[in-house]
Write a protein that holds these residues in place. Structure first.
Motif, mmCIF file in Angstrom:
data_model
loop_
_atom_site.group_PDB
_atom_site.id
_atom_site.type_symbol
_atom_site.label_atom_id
_atom_site.label_comp_id
_atom_site.label_asym_id
_atom_site.label_seq_id
_atom_site.Cartn_x
_atom_site.Cartn_y
_atom_site.Cartn_z
ATOM 1 N N LEU A 71 -1.931 13.690 -2.384
ATOM 2 C CA LEU A 71 -1.719 13.107 -0.918
ATOM 3 C C LEU A 71 -0.749 13.758 0.028
ATOM 4 C CD1 LEU A 71 -0.722 9.368 -1.635
ATOM 5 C CD2 LEU A 71 -2.925 10.055 -0.849
ATOM 6 N N THR A 72 -1.437 14.069 1.190
ATOM 7 C CA THR A 72 -0.644 14.907 2.567
ATOM 8 C C THR A 72 0.426 13.895 2.750
ATOM 9 O OG1 THR A 72 -2.160 13.979 4.134
ATOM 10 C CG2 THR A 72 -2.885 16.199 2.973
ATOM 11 N N PRO A 73 1.500 14.740 3.478
ATOM 12 C CA PRO A 73 2.554 14.008 3.868
ATOM 13 C C PRO A 73 1.871 12.981 5.194
ATOM 14 C CG PRO A 73 3.211 16.354 3.868
ATOM 15 C CD PRO A 73 1.621 16.176 3.592
ATOM 16 N N GLU A 74 1.017 13.434 5.903
ATOM 17 C CA GLU A 74 0.321 12.479 6.827
ATOM 18 C C GLU A 74 -0.031 11.048 6.148
ATOM 19 O OE1 GLU A 74 0.688 16.433 8.248
ATOM 20 O OE2 GLU A 74 -0.280 15.750 6.502
ATOM 21 N N GLU A 75 -1.032 11.503 5.154
ATOM 22 C CA GLU A 75 -1.614 10.252 4.314
ATOM 23 C C GLU A 75 -0.531 9.362 3.645
ATOM 24 O OE1 GLU A 75 -5.471 12.795 3.055
ATOM 25 O OE2 GLU A 75 -3.830 12.682 1.614
ATOM 26 N N LYS A 76 0.746 9.953 3.325
ATOM 27 C CA LYS A 76 1.900 8.942 2.708
ATOM 28 C C LYS A 76 2.335 8.275 3.721
ATOM 29 C CE LYS A 76 3.927 12.706 0.557
ATOM 30 N NZ LYS A 76 4.895 13.167 -0.195
ATOM 31 N N GLU A 77 2.566 8.757 4.936
ATOM 32 C CA GLU A 77 3.175 8.098 6.077
ATOM 33 C C GLU A 77 2.095 7.130 6.720
ATOM 34 O OE1 GLU A 77 6.103 8.098 7.624
ATOM 35 O OE2 GLU A 77 6.596 9.190 5.821
ATOM 36 N N ALA A 78 0.768 7.157 6.708
ATOM 37 C CA ALA A 78 -0.187 6.504 6.987
ATOM 38 C C ALA A 78 -0.362 5.224 6.147
ATOM 39 C CB ALA A 78 -1.499 6.947 7.272
ATOM 40 N N LEU A 79 -0.089 5.355 4.979
ATOM 41 C CA LEU A 79 0.091 4.247 3.965
ATOM 42 C C LEU A 79 1.142 3.117 4.647
ATOM 43 C CD1 LEU A 79 -0.027 5.731 0.571
ATOM 44 C CD2 LEU A 79 -1.856 4.365 1.770
ATOM 45 N N LYS A 80 2.050 3.486 5.248
ATOM 46 C CA LYS A 80 3.093 2.605 5.541
ATOM 47 C C LYS A 80 2.618 1.517 6.967
ATOM 48 C CE LYS A 80 6.738 5.727 3.889
ATOM 49 N NZ LYS A 80 7.804 6.646 4.299
ATOM 50 N N THR A 81 2.006 2.384 7.677
ATOM 51 C CA THR A 81 1.565 1.950 8.983
ATOM 52 C C THR A 81 0.391 1.390 9.225
ATOM 53 O OG1 THR A 81 1.394 4.011 9.793
ATOM 54 C CG2 THR A 81 3.592 2.949 10.110
ATOM 55 N N ALA A 82 -0.562 1.746 8.361
ATOM 56 C CA ALA A 82 -1.987 1.388 8.815
ATOM 57 C C ALA A 82 -2.268 -0.162 8.551
ATOM 58 C CB ALA A 82 -2.901 2.099 7.590
ATOM 59 N N ASP A 83 -3.123 -0.363 9.496
ATOM 60 C CA ASP A 83 -3.493 -1.898 9.615
ATOM 61 C C ASP A 83 -4.348 -2.405 8.757
ATOM 62 O OD1 ASP A 83 -3.532 -4.518 10.810
ATOM 63 O OD2 ASP A 83 -5.101 -3.851 12.464
ATOM 64 N N PHE A 84 -4.201 -2.454 7.312
ATOM 65 C CA PHE A 84 -4.894 -2.860 6.252
ATOM 66 C C PHE A 84 -5.147 -4.588 6.124
ATOM 67 C CE2 PHE A 84 -3.134 1.103 3.910
ATOM 68 C CZ PHE A 84 -4.222 1.866 4.077
ATOM 69 N N THR A 85 -6.274 -4.868 5.786
ATOM 70 C CA THR A 85 -6.254 -6.146 5.530
ATOM 71 C C THR A 85 -5.466 -6.545 4.059
ATOM 72 O OG1 THR A 85 -8.361 -5.610 3.901
ATOM 73 C CG2 THR A 85 -8.722 -6.175 6.197
ATOM 74 N N PRO A 86 -5.183 -7.571 3.713
ATOM 75 C CA PRO A 86 -4.352 -7.847 2.485
ATOM 76 C C PRO A 86 -4.952 -7.149 1.300
ATOM 77 C CG PRO A 86 -4.448 -10.003 3.772
ATOM 78 C CD PRO A 86 -5.257 -8.735 4.451
#
Length: 224
Positions: A71-86
């Motif tokens: 995973l890239t640093p951008e991908e790791k950060e996006a995991l925290k803030t992405a608007d995922f469904t449960p």
């Protein structure tokens, strides 16, 4: 329609030439063809020197596998803030926190989650025949293993499981077993939302080429 004893090197080379635009397919053709000839020699259906005269010297296009990445640093950060469904969040958290293969994660049920020991039991995998799902054994040596859950994953799954109406962690919208098309839609949604979280857009791809297996590479790297 060709008899085994009539096979010549030129027949092998013609097979390769017909698929020369797909080097990976050529590699698989060569592997299979050589196995057939070796087996025929072993069964004395061809003379002992047949492998050398048929298989040696055939020109095969060079194949270079895609470079594996984490995973890239951008991908790791996006995991925290992405608007995922449960369900999307549960899936990516399991990939990230436990390094499961795609099918292993998709096959999980509530009975595979042990909150007392904080472990996930991996004992089956979901695969697809076309669009249709089916269960198979995992690639582990004994077919099963237990993976420790990090705290963030255990905490989220406790909350997630309470909202499930059935035993499967991942289903289609109608509650049935995940199909190939429903998985593709889910993964497309996951990557799209991660791209937006990384300040990308429909026209600007900050996150691209992301697969479920890349999470496994990241997990293995963390272990090392």
């Amino acid at each position: 329609g060709m008899r085994l004893i009539d096979i010549r090197k030129i027949d092998f080379q013609c097979l390769i030439n017909d698929a020369q635009d797909t080097p990976r397919i050529c590699q698989q053709i060569a592997l299979t063809f050589r196995q057939v000839i070796k087996s025929a020699v072993s069964d004395q259906l061809l003379p002992a020197n047949a492998y050398l005269t048929i298989c040696e010297g055939v020109t095969i296009p060079r194949y270079k596998a895609n470079e594996k990445r984490c995973l890239t640093p951008e991908e790791k950060e996006a995991l925290k803030t992405a608007d995922f469904t449960p369900m999307e969040r549960a899936y990516v958290y399991i990939l990230y926190g436990c390094g499961l293969r795609r099918g292993e994660a998709l096959a999980l049920t509530v009975f595979d989650i042990n909150f007392k020991t904080s472990e996930i039991s991996v004992n089956k995998a979901l695969a697809f025949d076309g669009n249709n799902p089916y269960l198979k054994d995992t690639k582990s040596l004994n077919g099963r293993r237990k993976i420790p859950m990090p705290d963030f994953l255990a905490a989220y799954l406790k909350q997630y499981i309470q909202g499930l109406s059935g035993e499967h962690l991942f289903t289609t919208r109608s509650g049935t077993t995940v199909t190939h098309s429903s998985y593709v839609k889910m993964w497309s949604s996951i990557t799209r939302k991660m791209n937006l979280a990384a300040r990308g857009s429909s026209y600007t791809k900050v996150i691209y080429g992301l697969t479920a297996h890349i999470f496994r590479h990241k997990y293995c790297t963390n272990i090392c």
